[in-house]
Every structure is written in structure tokens, then in C-alpha cells.
Design an enzyme around this catalytic site. Structure first.
Site, PDB file in Angstrom:
ATOM      1  CB  SER A  52      -1.011   0.179   1.102  1.00  0.00           C
ATOM      2  OG  SER A  52      -0.874  -0.321   2.661  1.00  0.00           O
ATOM      3  CD  GLU A  56       0.593   7.854   5.301  1.00  0.00           C
ATOM      4  OE1 GLU A  56       0.343   6.683   5.847  1.00  0.00           O
ATOM      5  OE2 GLU A  56       0.989   8.796   5.809  1.00  0.00           O
ATOM      6  CG  ASP A  75       0.845  14.414  16.186  1.00  0.00           C
ATOM      7  OD1 ASP A  75       1.088  13.693  17.314  1.00  0.00           O
ATOM      8  OD2 ASP A  75       1.569  14.151  15.097  1.00  0.00           O
ATOM      9  CG  PHE A 116      12.482  11.280   8.433  1.00  0.00           C
ATOM     10  CD1 PHE A 116      11.397  11.646   7.613  1.00  0.00           C
ATOM     11  CD2 PHE A 116      13.262  10.246   7.597  1.00  0.00           C
ATOM     12  CE1 PHE A 116      11.102  11.802   6.729  1.00  0.00           C
ATOM     13  CE2 PHE A 116      12.818  10.550   6.125  1.00  0.00           C
ATOM     14  CZ  PHE A 116      11.815  10.869   5.818  1.00  0.00           C
ATOM     15  CG  HIS A 169       1.395   1.850   5.048  1.00  0.00           C
ATOM     16  ND1 HIS A 169      -0.295   2.047   4.083  1.00  0.00           N
ATOM     17  CD2 HIS A 169       0.995   3.240   5.762  1.00  0.00           C
ATOM     18  CE1 HIS A 169      -0.421   3.332   4.235  1.00  0.00           C
ATOM     19  NE2 HIS A 169      -0.135   4.807   4.535  1.00  0.00           N
TER      20      HIS A 169
HETATM   21  P1  FAD Z   1      -3.059   6.854  21.016  1.00  0.00           P
HETATM   22  O1  FAD Z   1      -3.258   5.813  20.289  1.00  0.00           O
HETATM   23  O2  FAD Z   1      -4.506   7.487  21.929  1.00  0.00           O
HETATM   24  O3  FAD Z   1      -1.883   7.204  21.494  1.00  0.00           O
HETATM   25  C1  FAD Z   1      -1.284   8.537  21.772  1.00  0.00           C
HETATM   26  C2  FAD Z   1      -0.156   8.467  23.043  1.00  0.00           C
HETATM   27  O4  FAD Z   1      -0.844   8.271  24.082  1.00  0.00           O
HETATM   28  C3  FAD Z   1       0.696   7.851  23.568  1.00  0.00           C
HETATM   29  O5  FAD Z   1       1.469   7.487  24.004  1.00  0.00           O
HETATM   30  C4  FAD Z   1       0.393   5.728  23.795  1.00  0.00           C
HETATM   31  O6  FAD Z   1       1.037   5.876  24.603  1.00  0.00           O
HETATM   32  C5  FAD Z   1      -0.670   7.326  24.888  1.00  0.00           C
HETATM   33  N1  FAD Z   1      -2.376   6.588  25.166  1.00  0.00           N
HETATM   34  C6  FAD Z   1      -2.998   5.484  24.556  1.00  0.00           C
HETATM   35  N2  FAD Z   1      -4.013   5.298  24.983  1.00  0.00           N
HETATM   36  C7  FAD Z   1      -4.453   6.111  26.096  1.00  0.00           C
HETATM   37  C8  FAD Z   1      -4.874   5.460  27.672  1.00  0.00           C
HETATM   38  N3  FAD Z   1      -6.335   5.252  27.784  1.00  0.00           N
HETATM   39  N4  FAD Z   1      -4.474   6.051  28.492  1.00  0.00           N
HETATM   40  C9  FAD Z   1      -3.708   6.884  28.131  1.00  0.00           C
HETATM   41  N5  FAD Z   1      -2.149   7.078  27.567  1.00  0.00           N
HETATM   42  C10 FAD Z   1      -3.072   6.576  26.578  1.00  0.00           C
HETATM   43  N6  FAD Z   1      -1.258  12.639  12.710  1.00  0.00           N
HETATM   44  C11 FAD Z   1      -2.165  12.988  11.850  1.00  0.00           C
HETATM   45  O7  FAD Z   1      -2.319  14.313  11.972  1.00  0.00           O
HETATM   46  N7  FAD Z   1      -2.472  12.716  10.661  1.00  0.00           N
HETATM   47  C12 FAD Z   1      -2.970  11.621  10.382  1.00  0.00           C
HETATM   48  O8  FAD Z   1      -3.378  11.086   8.868  1.00  0.00           O
HETATM   49  C13 FAD Z   1      -1.443  10.555  10.597  1.00  0.00           C
HETATM   50  N8  FAD Z   1      -1.120   9.860  10.414  1.00  0.00           N
HETATM   51  C14 FAD Z   1      -0.680   8.511  10.717  1.00  0.00           C
HETATM   52  C15 FAD Z   1      -0.338   6.832  10.360  1.00  0.00           C
HETATM   53  C16 FAD Z   1       0.563   6.114  11.194  1.00  0.00           C
HETATM   54  C17 FAD Z   1       0.580   4.822  10.170  1.00  0.00           C
HETATM   55  C18 FAD Z   1       0.583   6.711  11.989  1.00  0.00           C
HETATM   56  C19 FAD Z   1       1.534   5.606  12.346  1.00  0.00           C
HETATM   57  C20 FAD Z   1       0.368   7.877  12.731  1.00  0.00           C
HETATM   58  C21 FAD Z   1       0.236   8.878  12.272  1.00  0.00           C
HETATM   59  N9  FAD Z   1      -0.104  10.492  12.185  1.00  0.00           N
HETATM   60  C22 FAD Z   1      -1.403  11.337  11.998  1.00  0.00           C
HETATM   61  C23 FAD Z   1       0.411  10.220  14.130  1.00  0.00           C
HETATM   62  C24 FAD Z   1      -0.358  10.423  14.819  1.00  0.00           C
HETATM   63  O9  FAD Z   1      -1.245  10.530  15.078  1.00  0.00           O
HETATM   64  C25 FAD Z   1       0.127  10.708  16.036  1.00  0.00           C
HETATM   65  O10 FAD Z   1       1.170  10.014  16.436  1.00  0.00           O
HETATM   66  C26 FAD Z   1      -0.137  10.828  17.746  1.00  0.00           C
HETATM   67  O11 FAD Z   1       0.737  11.676  18.526  1.00  0.00           O
HETATM   68  C27 FAD Z   1      -0.335   9.917  18.350  1.00  0.00           C
HETATM   69  O12 FAD Z   1      -2.031   8.871  18.001  1.00  0.00           O
HETATM   70  P2  FAD Z   1      -2.265   7.113  17.709  1.00  0.00           P
HETATM   71  O13 FAD Z   1      -2.975   7.097  17.132  1.00  0.00           O
HETATM   72  O14 FAD Z   1      -1.680   6.637  18.260  1.00  0.00           O
HETATM   73  O15 FAD Z   1      -2.941   7.949  19.888  1.00  0.00           O
END
Ligand code: FAD
Length: 304
Positions: free
Chosen positions: A15, A17, A109, A218, A266
Site C-alpha cells: 500500500s 500513503e 498530534d 524524521f 505501507h
Molecule cells: P493514541 O493511541 O491515543 O496514543 C497517543 C499516546 O497516548 C501514546 O503515548 C499512548 O501510549 C498513550 N495512550 C493511548 N491510549 C491511552 C489511554 N487510554 N490512556 C492513557 N494514555 C494512552 N496524524 C495526523 O494528524 N494525521 C494522519 O493522517 C496521521 N496518520 C498516521 C499514520 C500512521 C501509520 C501513524 C503511525 C501515525 C499517523 N499520525 C497521523 C500521527 C498520530 O496522529 C500521532 O502519532 C499521535 O501523536 C498519536 O496518535 P495515536 O493514534 O497513536 O494515539
């Protein structure tokens, strides 16, 4: 075959992105890239979601367009940033209505200038909450993110793994990694996840390096580790050769991951096709990702 079925049956997926560009020149480049990428017959293309929902409608429009015009399955990224539940419901319903079957559910973020993530008062604080929300309806397949070298805010690898398990428990069906360059770190993380009961397929997010300046960025943005051996490999030659060496490095990285049971590759193509195309061709030359179907034919023009 829908890519989720491939992932489930252990057939590695390929895939790419893309992201919605900010200006007209960016869109022109993107359309050229889309045409090139469609020739590579990927299993799916994902489209990122801009910080703070800045590309909300663009992401939805672009995934729908890729699916309709290029006949390639798509996945829309979606974040919790700045959105209430009602807004998220609205976006998810629009995706489902447009025939999109897959969503990558993310927290997102903090917007520029904010030091920490602040959830919308009627929104979600974590990706796992969004995943649970999506699971309750919409008929979408759900992916989530993981960080083989730990999310920058996570207290430890172990806590990050516990929250990844929560994402699976809430309904995530597969997970895609942050970029990384050291497969040993990836394998260590995956082994710990398996021991913690995480069984969903792991897809590796691979970034082809185009120039050495990117590496500092990065590292700052994702916290990924930069192996000295990679820097030495990329620097060994003329500066104009770095992109070619980046392709060689990524090809070897993917080849090793595929030998070690990765569910999918990916490619973070950054809206450019040459490096991603060469990596794909190299991997096909090594016997991976056989082309079993005819290249999809666009039903309409893929021009702006
Ligand atoms: P979470 O899973 O919520 O985790 C965030 C932090 O909180 C982590 O440190 C985790 O350990 C902690 N955490 C998780 N759940 C809990 C809980 N229940 N209680 C307490 N702590 C918790 N960003 C964008 O803005 N747009 C995009 O399109 C985008 N695409 C991405 C694609 C990929 C493949 C990846 C790897 C990242 C992408 N990101 C994108 C970046 C991402 O949004 C950031 O890395 C963000 O900081 C964390 O997102 P997450 O979904 O992993 O968050």
C-alpha cells in the site's frame, strides 16, 4: 480481494500513503503520482488527515476519487483533533456513504503551538476511544497506529503496548507502524506485543529516504532512531545518489521484513512516485507482491 481479507489470510499487502496537497502545484504533482501508483496495482491507498481537521473535506474527497476513478481500494485516516462526536459521526457517515470501507483511527498530534493534546470537550482523548466509537456502527474496517520505537509521549514501551492492546480490544483489526529504519527494534516490539496478546496483523510503514536533511526532521517529528550504519550507507557517494541509495536501503529493509512474516508494506510516498515505484519493482523482481490481476482501469479521467 479486499485488503483486510488478504491481511487475515496471511498474504502480504502493498500500500501507499498520500496526503491532500495545500496548493494547486501540489495537486498537479499528486495527480501524476496517482496515475503512476495505480500502475503498481497496490492493494490499497491511504490518505492522511490534516492536523486540526484542516484537510477534512479534502481527505474524504480524495479517498472517494481514488476509489471511483482509479478503482483502487482506499483507507481514510481520521483523527480526534478538534472534533466533537457529532462531527466525527458526520465524517464517518460521509465516508461510508461514499463507499469507503476502511479507516485508520488516530488520536492525532497537538495542533501547532500547543504543547500537549487537548481533546474536544465532547470528543475523544485517545485513538482507542475513537475506535470503540467507529466499531459501534458505520460498517467500516478499522486500522490503528503503532510505534516500534515507542510513541514520543509514552512513558515506556510496555505502556505503549498496553494501549495498543486496548486499541485491538476496542475493535482495531490491523495496525500500521510509524516509520522506522532498524528492523531489529521492530521485531523486538512485535515479539513483546505477541506476548501481550496482540494478534492483529502488523503492517510496516516504510519511508524511502530522498536526502540526508530529511533524517533530522524524521527524528524530530516521530522520534524514530537513525542507525549510524544507514547514515554511512546513504552518505557513501555523491549527494545526488542519496535517493537511489534510499531505494536500495528500503528495498533491503522490506525484503527482510517480508522474510520475517510482515503482514504488509505501507510506503510513505510523500506524494512522489519514483522511489516507491522502484522499491515496488525491486520487490517484485525478488518474487514479492505478484501481480495476479490486470491493472485497474480508471473509469473517469484522473486529471484535476
Ligand atoms: P493514541 O493511541 O491515543 O496514543 C497517543 C499516546 O497516548 C501514546 O503515548 C499512548 O501510549 C498513550 N495512550 C493511548 N491510549 C491511552 C489511554 N487510554 N490512556 C492513557 N494514555 C494512552 N496524524 C495526523 O494528524 N494525521 C494522519 O493522517 C496521521 N496518520 C498516521 C499514520 C500512521 C501509520 C501513524 C503511525 C501515525 C499517523 N499520525 C497521523 C500521527 C498520530 O496522529 C500521532 O502519532 C499521535 O501523536 C498519536 O496518535 P495515536 O493514534 O497513536 O494515539
Amino acid at each position: 480481494m479486499p485488503f483486510i481479507d488478504k491481511l487475515k489470510s496471511g498474504i502480504p499487502t502493498l500500500s501507499f500513503e498520500l496526503f491532500p496537497p495545500k496548493n494547486i502545484n501540489g495537486w498537479a504533482t499528486l495527480y501524476t503520482t496517482m496515475a503512476e501508483i495505480s500502475k503498481l496495482t497496490p492493494d490499497y491507498i491511504s490518505v492522511t488527515y490534516g492536523a486540526g481537521g484542516s484537510t477534512r473535506s479534502k481527505t474524504v474527497d480524495l479517498v472517494a476519487r481514488i476509489q471511483d476513478e482509479l478503482g483502487i481500494e482506499t483507507m481514510a485516516h481520521l483523527t480526534c483533533v478538534g472534533h466533537s462526536r457529532d462531527e466525527l459521526r458526520d465524517i464517518l457517515q460521509t465516508l461510508a456513504k461514499a463507499g469507503i470501507r476502511n479507516v485508520l483511527a488516530l488520536r492525532g498530534d497537538p495542533p501547532k503551538g500547543d504543547s500537549s493534546f487537548k481533546p474536544h470537550p465532547d470528543g475523544f482523548a485517545h485513538a482507542s476511544d475513537l475506535i470503540g466509537f467507529i466499531k459501534g456502527g458505520f460498517g467500516l474496517q478499522i486500522g490503528c497506529a503503532f510505534y516500534p520505537e515507542k510513541h514520543m509521549e509514552a512513558a515506556s514501551i510496555e505502556s505503549d503496548i498496553a494501549f495498543l492492546k486496548l486499541k485491538q480490544d476496542q475493535g482495531a483489526q490491523f495496525t500500521i507502524s510509524q516509520l522506522f529504519f532498524d528492523n531489529a527494534n521492530f521485531y523486538r516490539f512485535r515479539d513483546k506485543c505477541h506476548a501481550a496478546g496482540i494478534t492483529m496483523p502488523f503492517v510496516a510503514g516504510i519511508m524511502p529516504v530522498l536526502n540526508l536533511n530529511q533524517l533530522t526532521r524524521f527524528k524530530e517529528l516521530s522520534g524514530c532512531l537513525i542507525p549510524e550504519s544507514m547514515v554511512a550507507f546513504l552518505s557513501d557517494g555523491k549527494p545526488e545518489d542519496v535517493a537511489r541509495r534510499g531505494v536500495d536501503f528500503a528495498t533491503e529493509q522490506c525484503q527482510d521484513l517480508l522474510k520475517n512474516g510482515i503482514a504488509g508494506i505501507h510506503l510513505y510516498s510523500l506524494n512522489q512516485s519514483p522511489s516507491s515505484a522502484r522499491i515496488t519493482e525491486n520487490l517484485r523482481g525478488l518474487g514479492h507482491f505478484p501481480v495476479t490481476v490486470e491493472a485497474p482501469k480508471p473509469s473517469k479521467s484522473a486529471k484535476p
